[in-house]
Design an enzyme around this catalytic site. Structure first.
Site, PDB file in Angstrom:
ATOM      1  N   TYR A 172      -4.261   0.963  15.941  1.00 45.08           N
ATOM      2  CA  TYR A 172      -3.036   1.106  16.729  1.00 45.08           C
ATOM      3  C   TYR A 172      -3.219   0.797  18.205  1.00 45.08           C
ATOM      4  O   TYR A 172      -2.379   0.202  18.832  1.00 45.08           O
ATOM      5  CB  TYR A 172      -2.451   2.520  16.570  1.00 45.08           C
ATOM      6  CG  TYR A 172      -1.768   2.696  15.227  1.00 45.08           C
ATOM      7  CD1 TYR A 172      -0.440   2.333  15.058  1.00 45.08           C
ATOM      8  CD2 TYR A 172      -2.467   3.163  14.120  1.00 45.08           C
ATOM      9  CE1 TYR A 172       0.193   2.448  13.824  1.00 45.08           C
ATOM     10  CE2 TYR A 172      -1.851   3.281  12.879  1.00 45.08           C
ATOM     11  CZ  TYR A 172      -0.515   2.926  12.745  1.00 45.08           C
ATOM     12  OH  TYR A 172       0.094   3.027  11.526  1.00 45.08           O
ATOM     13  N   HIS A 177      -3.052  10.955   1.178  1.00 42.74           N
ATOM     14  CA  HIS A 177      -2.493  10.696   2.511  1.00 42.74           C
ATOM     15  C   HIS A 177      -1.869  11.997   3.013  1.00 42.74           C
ATOM     16  O   HIS A 177      -0.673  12.074   3.281  1.00 42.74           O
ATOM     17  CB  HIS A 177      -1.485   9.546   2.462  1.00 42.74           C
ATOM     18  CG  HIS A 177      -1.210   8.894   3.786  1.00 42.74           C
ATOM     19  ND1 HIS A 177      -1.322   7.534   3.997  1.00 42.74           N
ATOM     20  CD2 HIS A 177      -0.826   9.406   4.985  1.00 42.74           C
ATOM     21  CE1 HIS A 177      -1.005   7.245   5.264  1.00 42.74           C
ATOM     22  NE2 HIS A 177      -0.694   8.378   5.877  1.00 42.74           N
ATOM     23  N   ASN A 230      -7.318   1.216  10.085  1.00 39.47           N
ATOM     24  CA  ASN A 230      -5.995   1.338  10.706  1.00 39.47           C
ATOM     25  C   ASN A 230      -6.162   1.191  12.212  1.00 39.47           C
ATOM     26  O   ASN A 230      -6.884   1.978  12.831  1.00 39.47           O
ATOM     27  CB  ASN A 230      -5.369   2.716  10.400  1.00 39.47           C
ATOM     28  CG  ASN A 230      -5.140   2.932   8.910  1.00 39.47           C
ATOM     29  OD1 ASN A 230      -5.324   2.026   8.098  1.00 39.47           O
ATOM     30  ND2 ASN A 230      -4.714   4.128   8.549  1.00 39.47           N
ATOM     31  N   GLU A 250      -7.304   7.982   6.815  1.00 33.84           N
ATOM     32  CA  GLU A 250      -7.631   8.483   8.160  1.00 33.84           C
ATOM     33  C   GLU A 250      -8.121   9.926   8.154  1.00 33.84           C
ATOM     34  O   GLU A 250      -7.518  10.795   8.794  1.00 33.84           O
ATOM     35  CB  GLU A 250      -6.401   8.391   9.064  1.00 33.84           C
ATOM     36  CG  GLU A 250      -5.935   7.003   9.328  1.00 33.84           C
ATOM     37  CD  GLU A 250      -4.872   6.935  10.426  1.00 33.84           C
ATOM     38  OE1 GLU A 250      -4.535   7.976  11.010  1.00 33.84           O
ATOM     39  OE2 GLU A 250      -4.394   5.833  10.685  1.00 33.84           O
ATOM     40  N   ARG A 261       0.857  -1.194   0.000  1.00 37.14           N
ATOM     41  CA  ARG A 261       0.000   0.000   0.000  1.00 37.14           C
ATOM     42  C   ARG A 261       0.891   1.241   0.000  1.00 37.14           C
ATOM     43  O   ARG A 261       1.761   1.380   0.868  1.00 37.14           O
ATOM     44  CB  ARG A 261      -0.893  -0.013   1.246  1.00 37.14           C
ATOM     45  CG  ARG A 261      -1.675   1.258   1.414  1.00 37.14           C
ATOM     46  CD  ARG A 261      -2.498   1.290   2.702  1.00 37.14           C
ATOM     47  NE  ARG A 261      -3.084   2.611   2.802  1.00 37.14           N
ATOM     48  CZ  ARG A 261      -3.179   3.333   3.908  1.00 37.14           C
ATOM     49  NH1 ARG A 261      -2.757   2.851   5.058  1.00 37.14           N
ATOM     50  NH2 ARG A 261      -3.700   4.535   3.879  1.00 37.14           N
ATOM     51  N   GLU A 317      -3.324  -0.502   8.224  1.00 37.35           N
ATOM     52  CA  GLU A 317      -2.156  -0.110   9.023  1.00 37.35           C
ATOM     53  C   GLU A 317      -2.283  -0.730  10.392  1.00 37.35           C
ATOM     54  O   GLU A 317      -3.373  -0.772  10.968  1.00 37.35           O
ATOM     55  CB  GLU A 317      -2.073   1.414   9.224  1.00 37.35           C
ATOM     56  CG  GLU A 317      -1.537   2.195   8.080  1.00 37.35           C
ATOM     57  CD  GLU A 317      -1.486   3.691   8.370  1.00 37.35           C
ATOM     58  OE1 GLU A 317      -1.216   4.089   9.529  1.00 37.35           O
ATOM     59  OE2 GLU A 317      -1.730   4.464   7.432  1.00 37.35           O
TER      60      GLU A 317
END
Ligand code: BGC
Length: 494
Positions: free
Chosen positions: A332, A144, A330, A189, A99, A400
């Site tokens: 985290y 992005h 994504n 995001e 990606r 991600e």
């Protein structure tokens, strides 16, 4: 300046006891997509090469004090000049998916769609060809965060004209690269970018007015996403046969006390705000979820103003609804959430704007996630299940997931991070039936970590940023990930 990292300990409430079951020795589904991810501004460098125009991040990072140590992405990993070598890194990991994002101002130096920079087009064509030769398929992010400065000067995402300009940029991407790309992500995001850029002032454009400006920015982002989706459907899909999605990010929001109904409701509300602000209009109703509407209205009322949440027209809702073929997610970390009445006792949190809407979000989380995020592997399982339940029949790709440290080659904490997160993900898929189809590790190599500059490293490859050649060296996590991908999971005897 070196950054001191706290050990990845869990605060009260994050104990392992919320992890269910033992380590699972099983494989992922045969067609599971293994990949790694990067983004243009974070790795490319060559900030003024071959006709590229300046981006808002070029400008922002050059303003003293915006980024730790005044680092910038002028050279970054110099990926622009190491393209073949970097594709080889991906190939060496045994990955079949990669990606990356396209720099808007490398293609359209001023954002004007009639002024295309052929050398920028050539660069991404070379990258796509090189990937194809290596048997690696591309997932391409159209945005992005590195918008042309010339568009930033006109108000960027605050200016409604951006919606059509973004669509024209996307049209050029589809025309030029669409024959070689099967998976597109419109935006990366967007919530994070609206919050950090317009709420906390940490990212471009460095503003602190989430309710005044961030809400409008989000509105334009959703409309822009929807227009690009329809553009692809109407003019490219039949011939190019690809899919268009969006990469959203949210922490998993865990009720602080799972037995408290109030905490559970606050956590669900937090999910519907953090994830739902974008996901509801796109995957569900075409409109914002009720939790966002009432939440924004309540915060505004407290400040004596009318709700700043823009409204979609009926036509816009119709256009928004159903505009993604898959969900990029994504992940985290995880936040603990508790009811507003309990939250009052805790006082304001660093995330107070959003916290006011959702109940309180972990007040111990003192800084941005890059530096101080809590490692909570079971959050990935809970959230994969929540997404599957909330958006049934939507294919989910983890676009991600990764761990930050100071860049050491023996990155055993990152190895643990991948091992534990991927095992929890495996449980979600195998034991719970979560619809996760692929995983892109963040990141292929150390890179420019936005307001943290090069002090925070997420890479599976170390990059020597003091070396003019930007030498890449693999870390222990690269070997671990390669082995896991080769085995397609966790073997019985390991
Ligand atoms: C972003 C990446 C960033 C990563 C780690 C995500 O928010 O998409 O650009 O490097 O998290 O902070």
């Amino acid at each position: 300046m070196a950054t001191n990292f706290p050990p990845p300990t869990l605060p009260a409430g994050f104990s392992r006891d919320r992890q269910q079951g033992d380590f699972l020795k099983e494989s992922f589904p045969d067609d599971f997509a293994w990949g790694s991810a990067t983004s243009s501004y974070q790795i490319e460098g060559a900030h003024d090469a071959d006709g590229k125009g300046p981006s808002v991040w070029d400008t922002f990072s050059h303003e003293p004090g915006r980024v730790e140590c005044n680092h910038n992405g002028d050279v970054a990993c110099d990926h622009y000049n190491h393209l073949e070598e970097d594709v080889q890194l991906i190939k060496n990991l045994g990955l079949k998916h990669y990606r990356f994002s396209i720099s808007w101002c490398r293609i359209l130096p001023t954002g004007d769609p009639s002024n295309v920079n052929q050398k920028g087009i050539d660069f991404y064509n070379r990258l796509l060809d090189c990937l194809a030769e290596a048997g690696i398929s591309a997932m391409v992010t159209i945005y992005h965060w590195d918008m042309p400065q010339a568009l930033g000067d006109k108000g960027g995402w605050m200016n409604a004209e951006i919606v059509d300009l973004f669509k024209e940029f996307a049209r050029i991407c589809f025309e030029q690269f669409g024959g070689k790309v099967k998976q597109w992500l419109t935006l990366n995001e967007p919530m994070v970018f609206a919050l950090l850029g317009y709420g906390f002032g940490m990212h471009h454009p460095g503003q602190r007015d989430f309710f005044g400006k961030g809400c409008r920015v989000i509105h334009h982002l959703i409309l822009a996403h929807a227009k690009v989706y329809h553009l692809y459907e109407a003019s490219f899909k039949e011939k190019q046969n690809g899919r268009v999605g969006i990469a959203l990010c949210s922490t998993w929001n865990e009720p602080r006390n799972p037995n408290s109904e109030e905490d559970r409701q606050a956590a669900e509300r937090a999910m519907r705000v953090a994830m739902g602000w974008f996901a509801w209009p796109i995957f569900k109703t075409g409109d914002y979820p009720e939790e966002v509407k009432t939440g924004v209205a309540a915060v505004c009322e407290k400040n004596g103003i009318k709700s700043t949440l823009p409204e979609f027209t009926k036509e816009e809702m119709r256009l928004n609804k159903g505009t993604a073929d898959f969900l990029g997610w994504n992940y985290y970390t995880t936040s603990l959430v508790w009811s507003p009445s309990e939250a009052e006792k805790v006082g304001p949190t660093p995330f107070s704007q959003v916290a006011q809407i959702t109940g309180s979000v972990d007040p111990e989380w003192k800084r941005g996630k890059c530096m101080f995020f809590h490692v909570v592997p079971w959050g990935i399982r809970n959230m994969a299940n929540w997404l599957t339940k909330t958006f049934p029949s939507v294919d989910i790709y983890i676009t991600e997931n990764g761990y930050s440290d100071e860049g050491q080659l023996d990155d055993s904490d990152r190895v643990d991070f991948f091992r534990n997160h991927l095992n929890e993900l495996l449980k979600a898929i195998r034991l719970d039936g979560a619809r996760v189809k692929g995983y892109y590790a963040w990141s292929l190599m150390d890179n420019f970590e936005w307001s943290n500059g090069y002090n925070v490293r997420f890479g599976m490859h170390h990059v020597d940023f003091t070396d003019p050649k930007r030498r890449r060296t693999k870390k222990a996590s690269a070997d671990f990930y390669k082995h896991l991908v080769q085995s397609n999971g966790f073997k019985e005897n390991e």
